[in-house]
Design a protein around this motif. Structure first.
Motif, short mmCIF file in Angstrom:
data_model
loop_
_atom_site.label_atom_id
_atom_site.label_comp_id
_atom_site.label_asym_id
_atom_site.label_seq_id
_atom_site.Cartn_x
_atom_site.Cartn_y
_atom_site.Cartn_z
N HIS A 48 5.88 12.77 4.31
CA HIS A 48 6.15 11.70 3.33
C HIS A 48 5.16 11.82 2.16
N ASP B 162 7.05 6.91 -4.56
CA ASP B 162 7.26 6.27 -3.26
C ASP B 162 8.61 5.54 -3.24
N HIS C 51 0.54 0.90 -4.86
CA HIS C 51 1.79 1.65 -4.75
C HIS C 51 2.99 0.78 -4.36
N HIS D 114 -1.91 7.44 0.87
CA HIS D 114 -1.50 6.10 0.41
C HIS D 114 -1.04 5.16 1.51
N ASP D 115 -0.49 5.68 2.60
CA ASP D 115 -0.02 4.79 3.68
C ASP D 115 -0.93 4.83 4.90
FE LIG Z 1 4.71 5.57 1.10
#
Ligand SMILES: [Fe+2]
Length: 194
Positions: free
Chosen positions: A37, A135, A115, A68-69
């Protein structure tokens, strides 16, 4: 070429390789759905930048895309909003390393923390807005493309397969909703704007 090779191939600098190693450590796997991802988000963001003639700090964008996640994972979560935890994790990782002055760290941090914002983030920096858009493109399953041709996204999916991505994100978000519902509400309430 396998997706793992793509991630390893993209991560060229020492700090990019460290970010990739951290993703693998937190998720407990190499070439997993969350790693892929992040890789797809980076490649989409890079494409969006090229389409718009935007200069980017590639290292900031790649590290932000990979991390980011990550605040959704136990190893990184600190009990704040997961996007904020992810930001702090990235800042701790890089703050003592050469080349990371206050402005680059701010840019990286904003790219991670913002994000999910619903409003444009160009003011915070191209990398921040490009990751936010990427995203959305990535999670919209072709419904939002920001001008990227369908075929390009299909080729990307062949190069870096989407297998397991929705399931992994849904699983991690559900986990965060159980463990820290208030911080999750904060993300989505803030996301809706005033
Ligand atoms: Fe994401």
């Amino acid at each position: 070429m396998s997706a793992m090779a793509v991630a390893d191939e993209l991560a060229g600098t020492e700090d990019e390789r460290e970010a990739l190693a951290r993703v693998r450590e937190a998720t407990g796997e190499s070439d997993g759905p969350m790693e892929r991802h992040g890789v797809r988000c980076f490649l989409i963001a890079e494409r969006l930048a090229a389409d718009r003639g935007r200069e980017i700090d590639r290292e900031v964008l790649l590290i932000a895309s990979l991390l980011h996640d990550l605040g959704l994972y136990e190893e990184v979560a600190e009990g704040d909003a997961y996007v904020t935890d992810g930001r702090h994790y990235a800042e701790r990782m890089l703050s003592d390393r050469p080349g990371w002055d206050g402005e680059r760290l701010r840019l990286l941090g904003d790219a991670i923390e913002r994000h999910h914002e619903l409003r444009s983030q160009w003011d915070a920096g191209a990398e921040v807005e490009l990751l936010r858009l990427a995203d959305r493109v990535e999670l919209a399953g072709g419904l939002i493309r920001c001008g990227i041709p369908r075929e390009w996204l299909r080729d990307l999916g062949e190069r870096v397969p989407r297998d397991g991505t929705y399931g992994e994100i849904a699983r991690m978000v559900a986990h965060a909703l159980r463990e820290r519902p208030l911080t999750m509400a904060k993300i989505f309430v803030r996301g809706k704007g005033k």
